[in-house]
Design a protein around this motif. Structure first.
Motif, PDB file in Angstrom:
ATOM      1  N   HIS A   1      -4.692   2.471   2.407  1.00  0.00           N
ATOM      2  CA  HIS A   1      -4.242   3.855   2.430  1.00  0.00           C
ATOM      3  C   HIS A   1      -2.723   3.863   2.472  1.00  0.00           C
ATOM      4  O   HIS A   1      -2.081   2.819   2.689  1.00  0.00           O
ATOM      5  CB  HIS A   1      -4.815   4.595   3.644  1.00  0.00           C
ATOM      6  CG  HIS A   1      -4.484   3.944   4.958  1.00  0.00           C
ATOM      7  ND1 HIS A   1      -3.331   4.218   5.673  1.00  0.00           N
ATOM      8  CD2 HIS A   1      -5.153   3.001   5.681  1.00  0.00           C
ATOM      9  CE1 HIS A   1      -3.306   3.502   6.772  1.00  0.00           C
ATOM     10  NE2 HIS A   1      -4.399   2.750   6.812  1.00  0.00           N
TER      11      HIS A   1
ATOM     12  N   PRO B   1       0.833  -1.208   0.000  1.00  0.00           N
ATOM     13  CA  PRO B   1       0.000   0.000   0.000  1.00  0.00           C
ATOM     14  C   PRO B   1       0.871   1.262   0.000  1.00  0.00           C
ATOM     15  O   PRO B   1       1.950   1.249   0.587  1.00  0.00           O
ATOM     16  CB  PRO B   1      -0.781  -0.131   1.323  1.00  0.00           C
ATOM     17  CG  PRO B   1      -0.827  -1.613   1.577  1.00  0.00           C
ATOM     18  CD  PRO B   1       0.497  -2.117   1.084  1.00  0.00           C
ATOM     19  N   ASN B   2       0.420   2.276  -0.748  1.00  0.00           N
ATOM     20  CA  ASN B   2      -0.915   2.599  -1.157  1.00  0.00           C
ATOM     21  C   ASN B   2      -1.440   1.861  -2.381  1.00  0.00           C
ATOM     22  O   ASN B   2      -2.536   2.171  -2.865  1.00  0.00           O
ATOM     23  CB  ASN B   2      -1.038   4.096  -1.421  1.00  0.00           C
ATOM     24  CG  ASN B   2      -0.051   4.620  -2.473  1.00  0.00           C
ATOM     25  OD1 ASN B   2       1.139   4.294  -2.488  1.00  0.00           O
ATOM     26  ND2 ASN B   2      -0.535   5.476  -3.357  1.00  0.00           N
TER      27      ASN B   2
ATOM     28  N   PRO C   1      -5.201   6.088  -2.174  1.00  0.00           N
ATOM     29  CA  PRO C   1      -5.262   4.657  -2.478  1.00  0.00           C
ATOM     30  C   PRO C   1      -5.177   4.452  -3.987  1.00  0.00           C
ATOM     31  O   PRO C   1      -5.739   5.227  -4.761  1.00  0.00           O
ATOM     32  CB  PRO C   1      -6.629   4.234  -1.932  1.00  0.00           C
ATOM     33  CG  PRO C   1      -6.929   5.240  -0.872  1.00  0.00           C
ATOM     34  CD  PRO C   1      -6.352   6.532  -1.379  1.00  0.00           C
TER      35      PRO C   1
END
Length: 533
Positions: free
Chosen positions: A285, A237-238, A403
């Motif tokens: 996120h 992530p993101n 995201p």
């Protein structure tokens, strides 16, 4: 049906034969897989503005004895203000023609980072084919041409006004200047030169000069899981790449049929993908820890014979994926995107570079109005009056990465050597498509042409392609797939759609035990090309 192509000295797979040819030319000049990938991506930045470009973001995996991961996704500007959007009555980010959904593009930063760490050839040489196509003209592809009349009427998009039919010649002189500036003057010449100045003006306060001066490319620790006796790698992530790995981990202990034509095969893959991704909007996120250790708990929720009542989230968009393996065994899995089609439908007015709208991934769920943070006054001017109630971790705000749907993949053998590079466009459907490709390749030993050509399923999306899926999510199944009836019997709502209807343009290069490269480009791309040296 896509044919499997074979080569010994290197191979490039992209959505456009012009880009594949540029990559192969760099291999022929002594360049490595990274040189070829940069050259191919630069051509796509010119010829495929409906999917990618200098106004978008980039992620890449590179295998050169070990696997490295590059996150070149941009950050929102310093002027990002979620309260202003909420005051307008918005509960989600603007989709089109709003600069607030345009983080600083990371593509050029990605090329620079890749070039600095791995490349053999000068950047100017790698960008030369793209400059030639931008200045001299290139034929509009079957997917680009239909949008020319509409896109060409937008401010800054006059390059496309003449495009009506496939084969119509398009010239992009502003993009040629931007590429030449990057080649001769480096990062500053692009981000703080003609393009950067235009972006600041267009932003109207969304960005400050420091936002463009800060590089947007970071080498990060890749994620991996074991699957079918191999290691599958992706971006943390993101990026949503963890969904592929989590889906594979869930699937690993399910009783998968030997025949992919069995509707139970599709059911188990659909349920693995839904179990992995049903909470994506809550947990994905920047800086998130991928919940790969939750595979056993999520698998326990799956009924092997019936659809499970998860709450689904997801989206789909426009992106391009390319992959390269050179004669020395270096592999590159690279994905680059505008998010939705031409992106935000905003164009930097001087160069004509269209800007992505990747900021639509941000949340507008608010935090507590007196949340503790920099340069904030507490209630009654006492620090104990601050709240520690957090907002959504992906909330729109200054200098944040949204995201991201981009999820390249790379596969290594137990001895650590490169097995495959694989990826696809398709927004939130990318992990779902990749789950099918990897399972066919490793679990059913299909060749690349079979893997890439086989019909696919994907979970249906919201009205913008980046919305929230309802509880009764539809499984869209391509024409020719044998699963529709069996999925309905298991409680799925199924929609049959034409082959190639936004089910990703996937590409794959597989390194055979002999060292021979076997690759295939997606027939859904129409002009995609797997070229060997």
């Amino acid at each position: 049906m896509s044919e499997t192509r074979f080569s010994v000295n290197g191979m490039v797979c992209t959505v456009d034969h012009l880009a594949s040819a540029a990559g192969v030319a760099m291999l022929d000049r002594g360049g490595n897989a990274v040189d070829a990938a940069i050259a191919a991506n630069a051509v796509l930045a010119v010829t495929a503005p409906h999917m990618c470009g200098l106004g978008g973001d980039l992620f890449a995996l590179v295998h050169d004895g070990s696997t490295a991961a590059l996150n070149a996704s941009g950050r929102s500007g310093s002027g990002a203000d979620p309260e202003r959007l909420r005051a307008e009555g918005r509960d989600r980010m603007p989709h089109l023609q709003d600069i607030r959904s345009v983080p600083v593009p990371g593509c050029a930063d990605g090329w620079i980072a890749l070039h600095k760490r791995y490349a053999r050839l000068p950047l100017a040489e790698l960008l030369a084919p793209a400059v030639r196509h931008a200045r001299g003209g290139f034929p509009a592809s079957p997917f680009l041409a239909p949008g020319g009349e509409f896109i060409g009427s937008l401010p800054g998009a006059g390059d496309f006004a003449a495009a009506r039919q496939p084969g119509d010649v398009i010239r992009r002189p502003g993009v040629a200047r931007a590429l030449e500036a990057l080649a001769s003057g480096g990062r500053a010449a692009f981000y703080e030169g003609e393009f950067g100045e235009g972006l600041l003006a267009l932003g109207g306060g969304e960005y400050v000069p420091e936002d463009l001066a800060r590089p947007n490319a970071d080498w990060v620790e890749p994620l991996q899981v074991e699957a079918f006796g191999h290691r599958v790698w992706t971006i943390p992530p993101n990026s949503q790449g963890y969904l592929l790995l989590l889906s594979l981990a869930i699937l690993a202990k399910l009783d998968l049929p030997d025949d992919p034509a069995d509707p139970r095969w599709a059911h188990l893959l659909v349920e693995s993908a839904r179990a992995a991704g049903h909470d994506r909007l809550d947990v994905l996120h920047e800086g998130a820890v991928a919940p790969l250790d939750s595979a056993d708990d999520r698998r326990a929720l799956i009924d092997p014979e019936r659809r499970t009542a998860f709450h689904d989230h997801g989206a789909r968009g426009d992106t391009t994926y390319l992959c390269v393996v050179d004669g020395d065994g270096m592999g590159v899995s690279l994905i680059q995107s505008n998010a939705a089609g031409f992106g935000s439908l905003l164009f930097e007015p001087s160069t004509g570079i269209n800007l992505h709208n990747r900021g639509i991934g941000f949340s507008l769920t608010p935090g507590h109005p007196a949340e503790y943070g920099p340069r904030r006054r507490p209630p009654h001017n006492r620090g104990i009056g601050f709240s520690l109630t957090p907002g959504h971790p992906a909330e729109y705000g200054p200098r944040r990465r949204p995201p991201h749907t981009l999820a390249p993949a790379l596969i290594t053998r137990p001895d650590g050597s490169l097995r495959s590079v694989v990826g696809t466009m398709g927004g939130d459907a990318q992990p779902q498509v990749l789950l099918q490709l990897v399972t066919r390749l490793l679990g059913h030993h299909e060749n690349p042409g079979q893997v890439i050509s086989a019909p696919r399923w994907a979970l249906a999306t919201g009205d913008t392609g980046f919305g929230t899926w309802p509880e009764a999510a539809v499984v869209e199944v391509e024409d020719g797939a044998p699963w529709a009836g069996g999925l309905r019997e298991r409680g799925h709502t199924v929609a049959a759609v034409p082959y190639g209807s936004n089910f990703g343009h996937a590409h794959l290069i597989d390194v055979l035990p002999s060292g021979v490269l076997a690759g295939a480009a997606d027939p859904r791309a129409l002009i995609g090309s797997a070229l060997g040296l």
